[in-house]
Enzyme design. Sequence first.
Site, short mmCIF file in Angstrom:
data_model
loop_
_atom_site.label_atom_id
_atom_site.label_comp_id
_atom_site.label_asym_id
_atom_site.label_seq_id
_atom_site.Cartn_x
_atom_site.Cartn_y
_atom_site.Cartn_z
N LYS A 1 0.60 -1.06 0.24
CA LYS A 1 -0.01 0.64 0.06
C LYS A 1 0.80 1.49 -0.15
CE LYS A 1 -3.76 2.17 2.66
NZ LYS A 1 -4.82 1.63 3.53
N SER B 1 -10.31 2.50 2.83
CA SER B 1 -8.50 3.37 1.76
C SER B 1 -7.81 2.06 1.32
CB SER B 1 -7.64 4.07 2.99
OG SER B 1 -6.80 3.58 3.26
N SER C 1 -10.06 0.29 7.21
CA SER C 1 -9.33 0.30 5.38
C SER C 1 -8.59 -0.59 4.76
CB SER C 1 -8.32 1.36 5.72
OG SER C 1 -9.09 2.75 5.75
#
Lengths: 99, 505, 505
Positions: free
Chosen positions: C80, C155, C179
């Site tokens: 990420k 997210s 997330s």
Amino acid sequence: MSEITPELVEHLANLARIGLTPEEVQSLTGELGAIVDSVAKVSEVATPDVPATSHPIPLVNVFRPDVPGETVTTEQALAMAPEHDGSRFKVSAILGEEQ
Amino acid sequence: MSAAELMDYDKALELFEPVLGFEVHVELNTRTKMFSPAPNPANEEFHAAEPNTLIAPVDLGLPGSLPTVNETAVRYSISLGLALGCQIAESSRFARKNYFYPDLAKNYQISQYDEPIAHDGQVEIELEDGTLFQIPIERAHMEEDAGKLTHVGGSTGRIQGAEYSLVDYNRAGVPLVEIVTRPIFGAEHLAPQVGKAYVSTIRDIVRGLGISEARMERGNLRCDANVSLRPRGQEKLGTRTETKNVNSFRSVERAVRYEIQRQAAILAAGGTIIQETRHWHEDTGVTSPGRPKSDADDYRYFPEPDLLPVVPSPALIEELRAALPEAPAVRRRRLKEQWGFTDLEFQDVLNSGLLVEVEETARFGAAPAQARKWWTGEIARIANAQEVEASSLVSPQHVSELIALVENGELTDRLARQVLEGVIAGEGSPSDVVKSRGLAVVSDDGALIAAIDEALASQPDVLQKIRDGKVQAAGAVIGAVMKAMKGQADAARVRELVLERASQV
Amino acid sequence: MSTELITMSAAQLAEKLAAREISSVEATQAHLNRIADVDGDIHAFLHVSEAALSTAASVDAARGGGAQLGPLAGVPVAIKDVLCTFDMPSTSGSKILEGYIPPYDATVVRKLREANLVPLGKTNMDEFAMGSSTEHSAYGPTKNPWDLERIPGGSGGGSAAAVSAFEAPLALGSDTGGSIRQPAAVTGSVGMKPTYGGVSRYGAIALASSLDQVGPVARSVLDAALLHDVIGGYDPHDATSLTDTWPSFAEAARAGRNGESLKGLRVGVVAELNGEGFQAGVRQRFDEAVALLAKAGAEIVEVAAPSFEYAISAYYLILPAEASSNLAKFDSVRFGLRVTPEGGGTVEEVMAATREAGFGPEVKRRIILGTYALSAGYYDAYYGSAQKVRTLIQRDFSAAFEKADVLVSPAAPTTAFRFGEKLDDPLAMYLNDITTIPANLAGVPGMGLPIGLAPEDGLPVGIQLMAPAREDARLYTVGAGLETLLEEQWGGSLLAQAPALGVER
């Protein structure tokens, strides 16, 4: 009704160093008002007898020994800087007085 | 800037009572920073580093970086708290103070807010006349220093008028303890002296603890002085100003005096004092207005989520308490006795703020009387002329070495003063200067005897007088020899040799 | 072979690599091909590593040389973009960090490299992890592999889409309020938010420090466990890191597969997290999954958590407050974007212009909200109260874990929604996290895993499992048990039912 006014939004944006257009001030005033009205309910249950929790897992006395360790070089530090003079970061003139 | 109108000092004291307050920042001399493992420039070892060479990710506020707490800095802070007579908090925590400034890498300072490490103490200070005065301490808390800005362009190097600024983050994250007093009442006309003595005592304390280099000229010790006045008989405190950048003992004294006179003039003329930050100007001896306190000072403190509470164990506190050096007042009494100084001699040392220097010089082997003579004499004279702190000119070790050279007869007092000049000019240790300047006393008897014989030969009348027992006549010969030796001879030895040669030639 | 290489689990891939049936170069190339084929549609990646193949080759060489390598050596992994990587840009989905390459690796990334995993690239995310849909990424949204018209969650939509579109067998995520778990739920993948402090946050670009936690994203419980074993454990760079010795999560997952572990397990259904506003198909699949657990011998108990009602409110005060401070470092001085107003400007004006141009609307909204929540005069009512709610939520968890070994709820209230559906209504968007937020506030571990497709839209539904702090292993055991039962029903993984993407090779 919320106490969020355009003037307050402008003041907060100034504290947070974010430029806002008049349109953004307008829309944020409405949005923040709605959000604040909604989240204000925390005070319903936050009575004086309830202690605050700042860390999810309670730990204390977490220290580092006083021994020099990993650092970054001047070159690494300046590599991503928008502007520098070879050894220091360069910024435009500062308004007002020394802090 | 235009000088403000000042009221006569005695008149000001007649009309108003001064109330003082001090915030002193002490840079700790740990090896690493408060929240990063980067070397600490407030430690002598790393003092002279190039810009942006003592930096870890957290000192630059790099994305993803996290602070970690320096254990030694915590111990030093607790020791300092104890030396200030404070309570050590059972639990203490860090908080973020949020404001934007280019020298503050994260745009928040990690400090302490509602739970400082130490609180409620008292420090005894001694004034010039020997009276003792108590300074109430509100709190001492840990925090980090900011980076250093250099303003470029414009005429003064000051922030106003600069075209741009350069930022060096070496100092960012240097461990600080901020010591905050409660309002200080009762100093009256001695207020300026109280300020000076307080800061000087703090310096003695931190140097005694060995937790800071404590050199004001390097910013290891920085003082903000708060002054307010209230009309005689009024209970309510007046509005205070906070004078920043007061970075020598003498400046503390001058700045407090200046603010009293300035505020008195305004108040007497029916004006009001603005609550503001003011800046002390060492060169002109005045303060100038800075930012007024305003809504913009909303620092949005909240508990630092990246760090955990500090909960010192009673065992640790007792360990540190047991290791505390004696209190300054006790120490002063001990040293005075140990050194055998008269009241006057000892006050002289104290009032010059040179107790630590004399003590350290004596520790390096010099006789205390000699140490006192050099520090309060020649070194203080030069410091005065240069308007700097005597301690910034030369180290106790070098002074001790200098005294030893005189004691051994390698230098005369006059030569020693020249050597001191060299040391102050940065030419190295006293022996380095002796070597490089060729200042050693001529101790080669052969060279002296040759010069003496020549002098005696050229002054037969004097020789005769000496032989007749008129020893004082030798002075003329000694003078001639000293002249020939360009002063680099020990006069006592020359005298000895003159008398000896006069009986032999 | 290429299709097989991308569809097999990380555990299977690791076995074949260890047995030298396949090479890491082959496995890596297969995934790079897949990325080339489908990522134009999915947009899971912001950056694809140019070093992946050479890294893979060096792992192969090490293995060929007889080196003892870790269980996941040679397995590709996506990272990420919130995590710092010294060899790839790390933007956190923001324009203000466009092109920013940090001088150091996040601890979890360093651990990946030390364990010889092969970083494939950086995955898309909502800007600074603020969002539940990736629509707030400055670089355009990621599409849900199940339906390109729909959001992949947020997210960490990029990481979830990368694994569920078979572009990577494993990915790293970060979870501040859901997330990792919510994207897992809406993409049919598995995601784990470890106990706060179980995985280092060092080098994870902070959103809300007291809530953020890095964790694994995968297609099976065992795969997530294998990755968790690599990234977990104490890190002295992170003061909030736990010093606990952790059991092998992979072993815990393997132990759970036989279903024995579900017998007598007390499963608490949280009444407050399965009520009004939850999609019918989500509730149906959730109820079925609970019934399946009961059938396998688990004891189902209803638990009450009355304070959870206040969790979203507390979260949307604590998060913006901490974020407003964490994001202050993006000021154009040391790194990142700089925007100078026309005709120049003071540093204050440059900072304000930079942050105006560099932050998206959601980031601005939350920073200003957080600034408000911390302001003098509002702190007690907002931030202070939210911290108290946190205490109440922890108490609810403690009480619930008296009655149950694990707690369960739907992982998200709805299946994946369409792009734009909630973009103009921040409050509606915030409600997506209603099920996941309590675990972050209390610091307890939570896992999201697929439990079927909602009958009404054919989209994945996830369940959330929660355990007491430090009991992460329990979630792997229980999760693997439930997964085994479900896959028996489905005749394979849920993702095998996902529509085909791109061009088949």
